[in-house]
Write a protein that holds these residues in place. Structure first.
Motif, PDB file in Angstrom:
ATOM      1  N   ARG A   1      44.267  18.901  52.087  1.00  0.00           N
ATOM      2  CA  ARG A   1      44.833  20.327  51.641  1.00  0.00           C
ATOM      3  C   ARG A   1      46.142  20.674  52.588  1.00  0.00           C
ATOM      4  O   ARG A   1      47.009  21.075  52.061  1.00  0.00           O
ATOM      5  CB  ARG A   1      43.834  21.366  51.044  1.00  0.00           C
ATOM      6  CG  ARG A   1      44.545  22.484  50.692  1.00  0.00           C
ATOM      7  CD  ARG A   1      43.707  23.350  50.193  1.00  0.00           C
ATOM      8  NE  ARG A   1      43.006  22.941  48.933  1.00  0.00           N
ATOM      9  CZ  ARG A   1      41.823  23.511  48.614  1.00  0.00           C
ATOM     10  NH1 ARG A   1      41.637  24.382  49.020  1.00  0.00           N
ATOM     11  NH2 ARG A   1      41.432  22.904  47.618  1.00  0.00           N
TER      12      ARG A   1
ATOM     13  N   PHE B   1      49.314  18.823  52.246  1.00  0.00           N
ATOM     14  CA  PHE B   1      50.117  19.417  51.251  1.00  0.00           C
ATOM     15  C   PHE B   1      50.580  20.661  51.843  1.00  0.00           C
ATOM     16  O   PHE B   1      51.642  21.006  51.255  1.00  0.00           O
ATOM     17  CB  PHE B   1      49.167  19.640  49.850  1.00  0.00           C
ATOM     18  CG  PHE B   1      48.908  18.172  49.228  1.00  0.00           C
ATOM     19  CD1 PHE B   1      50.070  17.343  48.797  1.00  0.00           C
ATOM     20  CD2 PHE B   1      47.512  17.992  49.245  1.00  0.00           C
ATOM     21  CE1 PHE B   1      49.688  16.009  48.127  1.00  0.00           C
ATOM     22  CE2 PHE B   1      47.268  16.480  48.437  1.00  0.00           C
ATOM     23  CZ  PHE B   1      48.449  15.849  47.921  1.00  0.00           C
ATOM     24  N   ILE B   2      50.055  21.597  52.160  1.00  0.00           N
ATOM     25  CA  ILE B   2      50.534  22.931  52.496  1.00  0.00           C
ATOM     26  C   ILE B   2      51.588  22.846  53.789  1.00  0.00           C
ATOM     27  O   ILE B   2      52.649  23.506  53.403  1.00  0.00           O
ATOM     28  CB  ILE B   2      49.208  23.761  53.208  1.00  0.00           C
ATOM     29  CG1 ILE B   2      48.378  24.249  52.081  1.00  0.00           C
ATOM     30  CG2 ILE B   2      49.721  25.117  53.676  1.00  0.00           C
ATOM     31  CD1 ILE B   2      46.969  24.977  52.472  1.00  0.00           C
TER      32      ILE B   2
ATOM     33  N   GLU C   1      43.800  22.087  42.840  1.00  0.00           N
ATOM     34  CA  GLU C   1      43.657  23.215  43.904  1.00  0.00           C
ATOM     35  C   GLU C   1      44.685  22.779  45.159  1.00  0.00           C
ATOM     36  O   GLU C   1      45.335  23.522  45.698  1.00  0.00           O
ATOM     37  CB  GLU C   1      42.263  23.410  44.522  1.00  0.00           C
ATOM     38  CG  GLU C   1      41.348  23.998  43.637  1.00  0.00           C
ATOM     39  CD  GLU C   1      40.118  24.277  44.070  1.00  0.00           C
ATOM     40  OE1 GLU C   1      39.822  24.285  45.299  1.00  0.00           O
ATOM     41  OE2 GLU C   1      39.484  24.533  43.336  1.00  0.00           O
ATOM     42  N   ASP C   2      44.895  21.609  45.289  1.00  0.00           N
ATOM     43  CA  ASP C   2      45.640  21.048  46.729  1.00  0.00           C
ATOM     44  C   ASP C   2      47.087  21.532  46.270  1.00  0.00           C
ATOM     45  O   ASP C   2      47.903  21.862  47.238  1.00  0.00           O
ATOM     46  CB  ASP C   2      45.391  19.478  46.927  1.00  0.00           C
ATOM     47  CG  ASP C   2      44.058  19.055  47.468  1.00  0.00           C
ATOM     48  OD1 ASP C   2      43.428  20.437  47.958  1.00  0.00           O
ATOM     49  OD2 ASP C   2      43.664  18.380  47.596  1.00  0.00           O
TER      50      ASP C   2
ATOM     51  N   ALA D   1      47.853  24.981  46.451  1.00  0.00           N
ATOM     52  CA  ALA D   1      47.966  25.617  47.940  1.00  0.00           C
ATOM     53  C   ALA D   1      49.231  25.038  48.197  1.00  0.00           C
ATOM     54  O   ALA D   1      49.932  26.113  49.122  1.00  0.00           O
ATOM     55  CB  ALA D   1      46.793  24.909  48.711  1.00  0.00           C
TER      56      ALA D   1
END
Length: 128
Positions: free
Chosen positions: A2, A5-6, A63-64, A67
């Motif tokens: 995650r 990705f952010i 969710e990833d 985010a």
């Protein structure tokens, strides 16, 4: 994963903000140096409102990815710290009325844009 990705979303958002800032400087000749930040913050508030109501609350994205878009891309596209520094500069230069207008437009405009984006995101898409 995650965080990766952010970080990717954040790098895209910050490059977009930088581009808007310097293009707005070129357009207005430096007369309103904070116009690019204001535009990015208002667009970002609308985008985050839309994104939250349209995609995030409906759980349509992993969710990833959510985010990466919300925290990374939109979060780095908008910036409270730049607004604060630009506001401090206006106050140091004695441009009090302009500083008050900047704060008012940023805060009230941001709320209006976020609410507008949220409302637009709640609308159902009608396909004919």
């Amino acid at each position: 994963m995650r965080l990766l990705f952010i970080g990717l979303g954040g790098s895209i958002g910050s490059v977009l903000r930088y581009s808007i800032y310097y293009n707005m400087l070129a357009i207005n000749g430096g007369w309103l140096p904070f116009l690019g930040t204001l535009l990015a913050n208002l667009l970002g508030a609308f985008a985050l409102g839309w994104f939250t109501s349209r995609l995030l609350l409906s759980k349509k994205l992993p969710e990833d990815l959510a985010a990466a878009i919300g925290t990374g891309l939109i979060g780095s596209f908008t910036t409270f710290s730049t607004l604060s520094v630009e506001l401090s500069s206006l106050l140091q230069e004695g441009q009090y009325l302009l500083a008050i207008c900047y704060v008012f437009i940023s805060m009230i405009g941001g709320l209006v844009c976020a609410f507008g984006g949220f409302r637009v995101g709640q609308r159902r898409v009608v396909v004919q």
